[in-house]
Motif scaffolding. Structure first.
Motif, PDB file in Angstrom:
ATOM      1  N   VAL A 228      -2.184 -17.683  23.885  1.00  0.00           N
ATOM      2  CA  VAL A 228      -2.460 -18.881  24.683  1.00  0.00           C
ATOM      3  C   VAL A 228      -3.902 -18.922  25.166  1.00  0.00           C
ATOM      4  CG1 VAL A 228      -0.079 -19.153  25.459  1.00  0.00           C
ATOM      5  CG2 VAL A 228      -1.686 -17.814  26.843  1.00  0.00           C
ATOM      6  N   ASN A 229      -4.363 -20.128  25.463  1.00  0.00           N
ATOM      7  CA  ASN A 229      -5.696 -20.326  26.035  1.00  0.00           C
ATOM      8  C   ASN A 229      -5.633 -20.537  27.542  1.00  0.00           C
ATOM      9  OD1 ASN A 229      -7.110 -20.174  23.566  1.00  0.00           O
ATOM     10  ND2 ASN A 229      -6.350 -22.206  23.073  1.00  0.00           N
ATOM     11  N   SER A 230      -4.449 -20.889  28.044  1.00  0.00           N
ATOM     12  CA  SER A 230      -4.242 -21.016  29.486  1.00  0.00           C
ATOM     13  C   SER A 230      -2.828 -20.537  29.786  1.00  0.00           C
ATOM     14  CB  SER A 230      -4.438 -22.452  29.947  1.00  0.00           C
ATOM     15  OG  SER A 230      -3.448 -23.284  29.401  1.00  0.00           O
ATOM     16  N   ALA A 231      -2.638 -19.976  30.952  1.00  0.00           N
ATOM     17  CA  ALA A 231      -1.339 -19.402  31.298  1.00  0.00           C
ATOM     18  C   ALA A 231      -0.237 -20.457  31.344  1.00  0.00           C
ATOM     19  CB  ALA A 231      -1.430 -18.654  32.622  1.00  0.00           C
ATOM     20  N   ASP A 232      -0.563 -21.689  31.693  1.00  0.00           N
ATOM     21  CA  ASP A 232       0.491 -22.700  31.760  1.00  0.00           C
ATOM     22  C   ASP A 232       1.115 -22.978  30.394  1.00  0.00           C
ATOM     23  OD1 ASP A 232      -1.835 -24.092  30.900  1.00  0.00           O
ATOM     24  OD2 ASP A 232      -0.991 -25.990  31.601  1.00  0.00           O
ATOM     25  N   GLU A 233       0.364 -22.718  29.325  1.00  0.00           N
ATOM     26  CA  GLU A 233       0.910 -22.892  27.979  1.00  0.00           C
ATOM     27  C   GLU A 233       2.100 -21.968  27.720  1.00  0.00           C
ATOM     28  OE1 GLU A 233      -2.018 -22.445  24.896  1.00  0.00           O
ATOM     29  OE2 GLU A 233      -3.470 -23.627  25.996  1.00  0.00           O
ATOM     30  N   MET A 234       2.140 -20.842  28.409  1.00  0.00           N
ATOM     31  CA  MET A 234       3.207 -19.874  28.187  1.00  0.00           C
ATOM     32  C   MET A 234       4.565 -20.418  28.611  1.00  0.00           C
ATOM     33  SD  MET A 234       1.308 -16.362  29.345  1.00  0.00           S
ATOM     34  CE  MET A 234       2.735 -15.877  30.210  1.00  0.00           C
TER      35      MET A 234
ATOM     36  N   THR B 123      11.214 -24.355  16.747  1.00  0.00           N
ATOM     37  CA  THR B 123      10.310 -23.343  16.187  1.00  0.00           C
ATOM     38  C   THR B 123       8.844 -23.640  16.486  1.00  0.00           C
ATOM     39  OG1 THR B 123      10.266 -24.453  14.032  1.00  0.00           O
ATOM     40  CG2 THR B 123      11.906 -22.686  14.345  1.00  0.00           C
ATOM     41  N   CYS B 124       8.583 -24.765  17.127  1.00  0.00           N
ATOM     42  CA  CYS B 124       7.202 -25.124  17.451  1.00  0.00           C
ATOM     43  C   CYS B 124       6.659 -24.198  18.537  1.00  0.00           C
ATOM     44  CB  CYS B 124       7.122 -26.572  17.919  1.00  0.00           C
ATOM     45  SG  CYS B 124       5.433 -27.093  18.321  1.00  0.00           S
ATOM     46  N   THR B 125       5.487 -23.640  18.309  1.00  0.00           N
ATOM     47  CA  THR B 125       4.849 -22.759  19.298  1.00  0.00           C
ATOM     48  C   THR B 125       3.553 -23.357  19.838  1.00  0.00           C
ATOM     49  OG1 THR B 125       3.708 -21.560  17.542  1.00  0.00           O
ATOM     50  CG2 THR B 125       5.831 -20.664  18.273  1.00  0.00           C
ATOM     51  N   ASP B 126       3.246 -24.571  19.448  1.00  0.00           N
ATOM     52  CA  ASP B 126       2.018 -25.237  19.894  1.00  0.00           C
ATOM     53  C   ASP B 126       2.317 -26.083  21.122  1.00  0.00           C
ATOM     54  OD1 ASP B 126      -0.244 -26.747  20.299  1.00  0.00           O
ATOM     55  OD2 ASP B 126      -0.314 -27.583  18.285  1.00  0.00           O
TER      56      ASP B 126
ATOM     57  N   HIS C 152      -5.339 -10.956  31.497  1.00  0.00           N
ATOM     58  CA  HIS C 152      -6.607 -10.549  32.107  1.00  0.00           C
ATOM     59  C   HIS C 152      -7.588 -10.067  31.036  1.00  0.00           C
ATOM     60  CE1 HIS C 152      -9.419  -8.975  35.038  1.00  0.00           C
ATOM     61  NE2 HIS C 152      -9.415  -7.842  34.372  1.00  0.00           N
ATOM     62  N   ALA C 153      -7.122  -9.247  30.123  1.00  0.00           N
ATOM     63  CA  ALA C 153      -7.987  -8.717  29.064  1.00  0.00           C
ATOM     64  C   ALA C 153      -8.521  -9.835  28.173  1.00  0.00           C
ATOM     65  CB  ALA C 153      -7.232  -7.687  28.230  1.00  0.00           C
ATOM     66  N   ARG C 154      -7.724 -10.877  27.982  1.00  0.00           N
ATOM     67  CA  ARG C 154      -8.152 -12.014  27.161  1.00  0.00           C
ATOM     68  C   ARG C 154      -8.912 -13.050  27.981  1.00  0.00           C
ATOM     69  NH1 ARG C 154      -4.391 -15.174  25.018  1.00  0.00           N
ATOM     70  NH2 ARG C 154      -5.945 -15.821  23.488  1.00  0.00           N
ATOM     71  N   LYS C 155      -9.117 -12.770  29.280  1.00  0.00           N
ATOM     72  CA  LYS C 155      -9.833 -13.668  30.191  1.00  0.00           C
ATOM     73  C   LYS C 155      -9.167 -15.044  30.312  1.00  0.00           C
ATOM     74  CE  LYS C 155     -14.325 -11.429  29.615  1.00  0.00           C
ATOM     75  NZ  LYS C 155     -13.810 -10.134  29.404  1.00  0.00           N
ATOM     76  N   VAL C 156      -7.829 -15.029  30.307  1.00  0.00           N
ATOM     77  CA  VAL C 156      -7.060 -16.259  30.492  1.00  0.00           C
ATOM     78  C   VAL C 156      -6.827 -16.435  31.989  1.00  0.00           C
ATOM     79  CG1 VAL C 156      -4.854 -17.408  30.041  1.00  0.00           C
ATOM     80  CG2 VAL C 156      -5.921 -16.009  28.253  1.00  0.00           C
ATOM     81  N   PRO C 157      -7.292 -17.542  32.570  1.00  0.00           N
ATOM     82  CA  PRO C 157      -7.085 -17.743  34.007  1.00  0.00           C
ATOM     83  C   PRO C 157      -5.598 -17.913  34.329  1.00  0.00           C
ATOM     84  CG  PRO C 157      -8.171 -19.645  33.020  1.00  0.00           C
ATOM     85  CD  PRO C 157      -8.000 -18.634  31.930  1.00  0.00           C
ATOM     86  N   VAL C 158      -5.189 -17.326  35.451  1.00  0.00           N
ATOM     87  CA  VAL C 158      -3.799 -17.388  35.896  1.00  0.00           C
ATOM     88  C   VAL C 158      -3.787 -17.816  37.362  1.00  0.00           C
ATOM     89  CG1 VAL C 158      -1.664 -16.085  36.190  1.00  0.00           C
ATOM     90  CG2 VAL C 158      -3.200 -15.514  34.307  1.00  0.00           C
ATOM     91  N   THR C 159      -3.071 -18.890  37.660  1.00  0.00           N
ATOM     92  CA  THR C 159      -2.960 -19.335  39.050  1.00  0.00           C
ATOM     93  C   THR C 159      -1.953 -18.449  39.785  1.00  0.00           C
ATOM     94  OG1 THR C 159      -1.132 -20.861  38.646  1.00  0.00           O
ATOM     95  CG2 THR C 159      -3.379 -21.732  38.346  1.00  0.00           C
ATOM     96  N   SER C 160      -1.954 -18.526  41.093  1.00  0.00           N
ATOM     97  CA  SER C 160      -0.991 -17.737  41.867  1.00  0.00           C
ATOM     98  C   SER C 160       0.435 -18.189  41.574  1.00  0.00           C
ATOM     99  CB  SER C 160      -1.295 -17.818  43.364  1.00  0.00           C
ATOM    100  OG  SER C 160      -1.265 -19.154  43.792  1.00  0.00           O
ATOM    101  N   GLU C 161       0.623 -19.479  41.313  1.00  0.00           N
ATOM    102  CA  GLU C 161       1.959 -19.980  40.955  1.00  0.00           C
ATOM    103  C   GLU C 161       2.427 -19.384  39.626  1.00  0.00           C
ATOM    104  OE1 GLU C 161       4.227 -24.142  39.791  1.00  0.00           O
ATOM    105  OE2 GLU C 161       2.253 -24.248  40.722  1.00  0.00           O
ATOM    106  N   GLU C 162       1.537 -19.358  38.634  1.00  0.00           N
ATOM    107  CA  GLU C 162       1.888 -18.782  37.331  1.00  0.00           C
ATOM    108  C   GLU C 162       2.146 -17.283  37.458  1.00  0.00           C
ATOM    109  OE1 GLU C 162      -0.789 -22.038  34.884  1.00  0.00           O
ATOM    110  OE2 GLU C 162      -1.672 -20.128  35.491  1.00  0.00           O
TER     111      GLU C 162
END
Length: 126
Positions: free
Chosen positions: A66-72, A100-103, A33-43
Motif C-alpha cells: 500500500v501507499n497509504s495505511a487507509d488502503e489496507m 479478488t481485486c486488491t486495488d 514504518h520501514a516503507r515510510k507509509v504514514p499511519v494516523t492514530s485511528e489507523e
C-alpha cells in the motif's frame, strides 16, 4: 523443546492468541514504518485492536504494497453488501472479479458506481 516453547505451552491459549495477534500487529506497524507509509492514530488503533489472525495476516500482506495505511482497510465485502442491499444480482464471474481485486482505487470506483448501476456488469465498464 526449547525453553521458550515450554513457556508458551504453559500459557493459557487465549493469552498465546493475544500475544500472536499483538506480534503481527507490531509487524504490520514495522513494515509500514520501514516503507515510510504514514499511519494516523485511528489507523494505528484499528491495527492494534485487531485480534483475528486472518484479518491481521491480510493486513500484513497489504502493508507490503500500500501507499497509504487507509488502503489496507478497503474490503470487497462493502461493495458486495451495497450491491446486495440494492438488489443488484451478481454472476459468479462478477463476484470473483470483485472479491479478488486488491486495488483500493478500483474498489472505490466500483463502490461509487454500485450506488447507481442497475446491473453489476456496468461496474466494470469505464
Amino acid at each position: 523443546m526449547m525453553p521458550s516453547d515450554m513457556f508458551i505451552a504453559a500459557k493459557p491459549s487465549s493469552t498465546v492468541a493475544v500475544s500472536r495477534a499483538e506480534g503481527v500487529a507490531m509487524a504490520i506497524m514495522y513494515v509500514l514504518h520501514a516503507r515510510k507509509v504514514p499511519v494516523t492514530s485511528e489507523e494505528y488503533g484499528k491495527i492494534a485492536a485487531a485480534r483475528d489472525m486472518a484479518i491481521l495476516e491480510r493486513l500484513l500482506r497489504r502493508a507490503l504494497t500500500v501507499n497509504s495505511a487507509d488502503e489496507m482497510f478497503w474490503e470487497p465485502g462493502v461493495l458486495l453488501a451495497v450491491l446486495e442491499a440494492r438488489g443488484v444480482p451478481l454472476t459468479d464471474e462478477e463476484r470473483y472479479e470483485i472479491t479478488t481485486c486488491t486495488d483500493p482505487d478500483q474498489l472505490e470506483a466500483w463502490l461509487r458506481r454500485a450506488l447507481t448501476v442497475s446491473a453489476a456488469g456496468l461496474l466494470f465498464i469505464d
